[in-house]
Design an enzyme around this catalytic site. Structure first.
Site, mmCIF file in Angstrom:
data_model
loop_
_atom_site.group_PDB
_atom_site.id
_atom_site.type_symbol
_atom_site.label_atom_id
_atom_site.label_comp_id
_atom_site.label_asym_id
_atom_site.label_seq_id
_atom_site.Cartn_x
_atom_site.Cartn_y
_atom_site.Cartn_z
ATOM 1 N N ASP A 122 0.847 -1.192 0.000
ATOM 2 C CA ASP A 122 0.000 0.000 0.000
ATOM 3 C C ASP A 122 0.885 1.246 0.000
ATOM 4 O O ASP A 122 1.898 1.312 0.707
ATOM 5 C CB ASP A 122 -0.920 -0.005 1.223
ATOM 6 C CG ASP A 122 -2.077 0.958 1.084
ATOM 7 O OD1 ASP A 122 -3.229 0.505 0.976
ATOM 8 O OD2 ASP A 122 -1.831 2.188 1.081
ATOM 9 N N ILE A 123 0.487 2.238 -0.774
ATOM 10 C CA ILE A 123 1.289 3.465 -0.912
ATOM 11 C C ILE A 123 1.235 4.299 0.373
ATOM 12 O O ILE A 123 2.114 5.140 0.605
ATOM 13 C CB ILE A 123 0.785 4.282 -2.130
ATOM 14 C CG1 ILE A 123 1.862 5.215 -2.645
ATOM 15 C CG2 ILE A 123 -0.489 5.037 -1.815
ATOM 16 C CD1 ILE A 123 1.552 5.823 -3.998
ATOM 17 N N ASN B 165 -12.844 -3.157 2.696
ATOM 18 C CA ASN B 165 -13.775 -2.043 2.828
ATOM 19 C C ASN B 165 -14.766 -2.084 1.667
ATOM 20 O O ASN B 165 -14.397 -2.415 0.534
ATOM 21 C CB ASN B 165 -13.018 -0.713 2.813
ATOM 22 C CG ASN B 165 -12.096 -0.561 4.006
ATOM 23 O OD1 ASN B 165 -12.425 -1.008 5.106
ATOM 24 N ND2 ASN B 165 -10.938 0.048 3.807
ATOM 25 N N GLY C 212 -15.538 2.887 3.922
ATOM 26 C CA GLY C 212 -14.236 3.525 3.720
ATOM 27 C C GLY C 212 -13.546 3.126 2.428
ATOM 28 O O GLY C 212 -12.345 3.337 2.289
ATOM 29 N N HIS D 84 -10.328 -5.273 -3.090
ATOM 30 C CA HIS D 84 -8.981 -5.552 -2.578
ATOM 31 C C HIS D 84 -9.057 -5.966 -1.120
ATOM 32 O O HIS D 84 -9.888 -5.476 -0.360
ATOM 33 C CB HIS D 84 -8.061 -4.338 -2.742
ATOM 34 C CG HIS D 84 -8.664 -3.048 -2.289
ATOM 35 N ND1 HIS D 84 -9.567 -2.333 -3.046
ATOM 36 C CD2 HIS D 84 -8.499 -2.337 -1.145
ATOM 37 C CE1 HIS D 84 -9.932 -1.250 -2.397
ATOM 38 N NE2 HIS D 84 -9.310 -1.227 -1.234
ATOM 39 N N HIS E 194 -7.005 -5.787 2.269
ATOM 40 C CA HIS E 194 -5.868 -5.207 3.001
ATOM 41 C C HIS E 194 -5.285 -6.301 3.892
ATOM 42 O O HIS E 194 -6.024 -6.991 4.617
ATOM 43 C CB HIS E 194 -6.326 -4.066 3.910
ATOM 44 C CG HIS E 194 -6.872 -2.865 3.201
ATOM 45 N ND1 HIS E 194 -6.121 -1.738 2.963
ATOM 46 C CD2 HIS E 194 -8.099 -2.614 2.684
ATOM 47 C CE1 HIS E 194 -6.867 -0.826 2.341
ATOM 48 N NE2 HIS E 194 -8.071 -1.337 2.163
HETATM 49 P P1 AMP Z 1 -9.696 1.436 0.339
HETATM 50 O O1 AMP Z 1 -9.734 2.758 1.042
HETATM 51 O O2 AMP Z 1 -10.127 0.260 1.159
HETATM 52 O O3 AMP Z 1 -10.422 1.504 -1.003
HETATM 53 O O4 AMP Z 1 -8.182 1.142 0.026
HETATM 54 C C1 AMP Z 1 -7.504 1.700 -1.048
HETATM 55 C C2 AMP Z 1 -6.049 1.657 -0.695
HETATM 56 O O5 AMP Z 1 -5.302 1.858 -1.878
HETATM 57 C C3 AMP Z 1 -5.615 2.725 0.302
HETATM 58 O O6 AMP Z 1 -5.066 2.089 1.462
HETATM 59 C C4 AMP Z 1 -4.562 3.516 -0.470
HETATM 60 O O7 AMP Z 1 -3.501 3.941 0.341
HETATM 61 C C5 AMP Z 1 -4.124 2.528 -1.528
HETATM 62 N N1 AMP Z 1 -3.570 3.089 -2.733
HETATM 63 C C6 AMP Z 1 -4.060 4.118 -3.463
HETATM 64 N N2 AMP Z 1 -3.279 4.346 -4.523
HETATM 65 C C7 AMP Z 1 -2.275 3.452 -4.483
HETATM 66 C C8 AMP Z 1 -1.133 3.186 -5.297
HETATM 67 N N3 AMP Z 1 -0.879 3.898 -6.395
HETATM 68 N N4 AMP Z 1 -0.305 2.174 -4.934
HETATM 69 C C9 AMP Z 1 -0.558 1.460 -3.815
HETATM 70 N N5 AMP Z 1 -1.607 1.657 -3.012
HETATM 71 C C10 AMP Z 1 -2.451 2.649 -3.327
#
Ligand code: AMP
Length: 112
Positions: A29-30, A85, A91, A98, A100
């Site tokens: 995760d970024i 989520n 959230g 995905h 987490h």
């Molecule tokens: P959610 O809020 O459950 O939809 O999770 C989306 C996740 O994607 C968040 O934890 C973000 O930090 C992550 N995210 C968004 N853009 C990127 C990216 N380019 N590379 C890796 N993770 C990302």
């Protein structure tokens, strides 16, 4: 319109990939919320839990086997948490389902 995560699958956006097979990808995760924070996604574009079809059952099961394998690969012997989520109140910010995978510190309960 490809999702953000499909762009990662297609290497159009960089990511630190920790696992890949024909059906799934796992990458860091970024914006990590724990010392280890990995996202496990299907290569198939499924927007959310609400969009799952009956035929996706095997694929979703596979994603959890990927979680198990990544946890082993990253030596998360002290445990970990998985979170999916869904929707606004859940959230969810990226409309590509995905899981987490969070680890590396004691995680509190209930979540915020
Ligand atoms: P959610 O809020 O459950 O939809 O999770 C989306 C996740 O994607 C968040 O934890 C973000 O930090 C992550 N995210 C968004 N853009 C990127 C990216 N380019 N590379 C890796 N993770 C990302």
């Amino acid at each position: 319109m490809p999702t953000l995560f499909t762009k990662i699958i297609n290497r159009e956006i960089p990511a630190e990939i920790v696992y890949e097979d024909d059906l799934a990808l796992a990458f860091r995760d970024i914006s990590p919320q724990a010392p280890t924070h990995v996202l496990v996604i299907p290569k198939k574009e499924i927007a959310s839990l609400d969009d799952l079809e009956d035929g996706d059952a095997e694929l979703i099961g596979h994603l959890f086997l990927v979680v198990r394998n990544v946890a082993s690969q990253l030596e998360l012997a002290d445990g970990y948490r998985t979170v999916i989520n869904c929707g606004r109140d859940g959230g969810q910010t990226v409309d590509h389902i995905h899981i987490h995978l969070l680890a590396g510190r004691p995680l509190t309960w209930p979540p915020g």
